[in-house]
Scaffold this active site. Structure first.
Site, PDB file in Angstrom:
ATOM      1  N   ASP A  90      -1.768  -9.161 -51.097  1.00 55.78           N
ATOM      2  CA  ASP A  90      -2.070  -8.163 -52.130  1.00 55.78           C
ATOM      3  C   ASP A  90      -3.325  -7.370 -51.768  1.00 55.78           C
ATOM      4  O   ASP A  90      -4.412  -7.938 -51.613  1.00 55.78           O
ATOM      5  CB  ASP A  90      -2.269  -8.843 -53.492  1.00 55.78           C
ATOM      6  CG  ASP A  90      -0.970  -9.424 -54.019  1.00 55.78           C
ATOM      7  OD1 ASP A  90       0.007  -8.663 -54.114  1.00 55.78           O
ATOM      8  OD2 ASP A  90      -0.927 -10.627 -54.310  1.00 55.78           O
ATOM      9  N   ASP A 142      -4.000 -11.615 -45.617  1.00 59.97           N
ATOM     10  CA  ASP A 142      -3.838 -11.617 -47.066  1.00 59.97           C
ATOM     11  C   ASP A 142      -2.692 -10.640 -47.373  1.00 59.97           C
ATOM     12  O   ASP A 142      -2.370  -9.775 -46.556  1.00 59.97           O
ATOM     13  CB  ASP A 142      -5.140 -11.143 -47.702  1.00 59.97           C
ATOM     14  CG  ASP A 142      -4.971 -10.802 -49.160  1.00 59.97           C
ATOM     15  OD1 ASP A 142      -4.412 -11.632 -49.891  1.00 59.97           O
ATOM     16  OD2 ASP A 142      -5.388  -9.688 -49.568  1.00 59.97           O
TER      17      ASP A 142
HETATM   18  C1  XBP Z   1      -4.160 -11.300 -55.377  1.00 53.82           C
HETATM   19  C2  XBP Z   1      -3.951 -11.882 -56.709  1.00 53.82           C
HETATM   20  C3  XBP Z   1      -2.635 -12.060 -57.270  1.00 53.82           C
HETATM   21  C4  XBP Z   1      -1.857 -10.924 -57.855  1.00 53.82           C
HETATM   22  C5  XBP Z   1      -0.821 -11.470 -58.814  1.00 53.82           C
HETATM   23  O1  XBP Z   1      -5.234 -11.971 -54.719  1.00 53.82           O
HETATM   24  O2  XBP Z   1      -4.873 -12.327 -57.335  1.00 53.82           O
HETATM   25  O3  XBP Z   1      -2.856 -12.908 -58.333  1.00 53.82           O
HETATM   26  O4  XBP Z   1      -2.728 -10.065 -58.550  1.00 53.82           O
HETATM   27  O5  XBP Z   1       0.011 -12.410 -58.243  1.00 53.82           O
HETATM   28  P1  XBP Z   1      -5.361 -12.039 -53.127  1.00 53.82           P
HETATM   29  P2  XBP Z   1       0.739 -13.542 -59.149  1.00 53.82           P
HETATM   30  O6  XBP Z   1      -4.958 -10.701 -52.568  1.00 53.82           O
HETATM   31  O7  XBP Z   1      -6.811 -12.312 -52.883  1.00 53.82           O
HETATM   32  O8  XBP Z   1      -4.482 -13.154 -52.596  1.00 53.82           O
HETATM   33  O9  XBP Z   1       1.014 -12.937 -60.489  1.00 53.82           O
HETATM   34  O10 XBP Z   1       2.009 -13.898 -58.407  1.00 53.82           O
HETATM   35  O11 XBP Z   1      -0.189 -14.738 -59.254  1.00 53.82           O
HETATM   36 MG    MG Z   2      -6.069  -9.271 -51.552  1.00 58.15          MG
END
Ligand code: XBP
Ligand code: MG
Length: 229
Positions: free
Chosen positions: A10, A8
């Protein structure tokens, strides 16, 4: 035997969410909106994955009607602000990530990404931290805007598995959040969980193991993961 590791992005590769939050707020101000997503509110809003989906949820939660075209424009502005900050070096990889990447590659493991965020954000983070050759390190990338349903649906992990050409039992996912763990599990992957600041209260019990930080991530650990756990 596990021979692929799907990360993953983020919260897992990097603590990006605070920069996402700031970028959302700057975009709101640029659009003349008086919305302010403080840390407590953003923790709640993170239960909805995806920036456009999060904005839509926020509008609907406050009794409004979300126009998809407006949401898309606002989100594009947020992405420009976010990538500008990340390109300028605002977000390092979490301690331990680079060491693990190097050790995994030395052992011949394939590395992939399965994230909810969109391609410009992936490019910015990996280029600014790993350099222009980042695509050699992560040959397979699944992004949120490439699939129909975002996490906790399995779609983005299923996409990564298809592109890797591997069954789920030969791969492991590294995730920081409940939605991420559920998404990987729904695709049949065992999960190593490493909590981030914004997922400190998440239920990660569906993971095979939870580590205290990314420095505890080792190639040896992969051999001890039960593919069915
Ligand atoms: C991470 C997210 C993302 C970011 C924003 O989830 O939910 O939406 O917060 O990104 P994960 P965007 O780590 O579970 O993948 O604004 O580009 O959608
Ligand atoms: Mg995440």
């Amino acid at each position: 035997m596990i021979d692929c590791v799907i990360f993953d992005m983020d919260g897992t590769l990097a603590e990006t969410e605070e920069v996402h939050r700031i970028a959302f707020n700057r975009a709101f101000a640029d659009f003349g909106l008086d919305w302010n997503w403080d840390v407590a509110l953003y923790r709640q809003l993170l239960k909805v994955t995806g920036g456009k989906e999060r904005i839509t949820h926020f509008i609907e939660q406050t009794g409004g009607v979300a126009d998809p075209e407006f949401v898309a424009r606002l989100h594009r502005a947020k992405t420009d602000i976010y990538t500008g900050m990340v390109d300028a070096g605002a977000v390092p990889l979490r301690p331990g990530v680079v060491d693990f990447i190097e050790a995994a590659r030395a052992q011949g493991l394939t590395l992939a990404i399965a994230t909810t965020t969109s391609m410009p954000n992936i490019e910015s983070l990996l280029k600014s931290t790993l350099g222009a050759h980042w695509r050699d390190i992560f040959p397979v990338v699944g992004a949120g805007d490439m699939v129909e349903k975002k996490k906790p649906a399995p779609d983005v992990y299923e996409l990564a598995l298809r592109e890797l050409g591997k069954p789920a039992e030969q791969c492991v996912a590294i995730e920081d959040s409940r939605n991420g763990v559920l998404s990987a599990r729904a695709a049949g992957l065992p999960v190593i969980a490493v909590r981030s600041t914004y997922s400190s209260d998440d239920d990660l019990s569906a993971a095979a193991v939870e580590l205290p930080d990314c420095e505890a991530l080792t190639v040896d650990l992969l051999e001890r993961i039960n593919p069915r756990s």
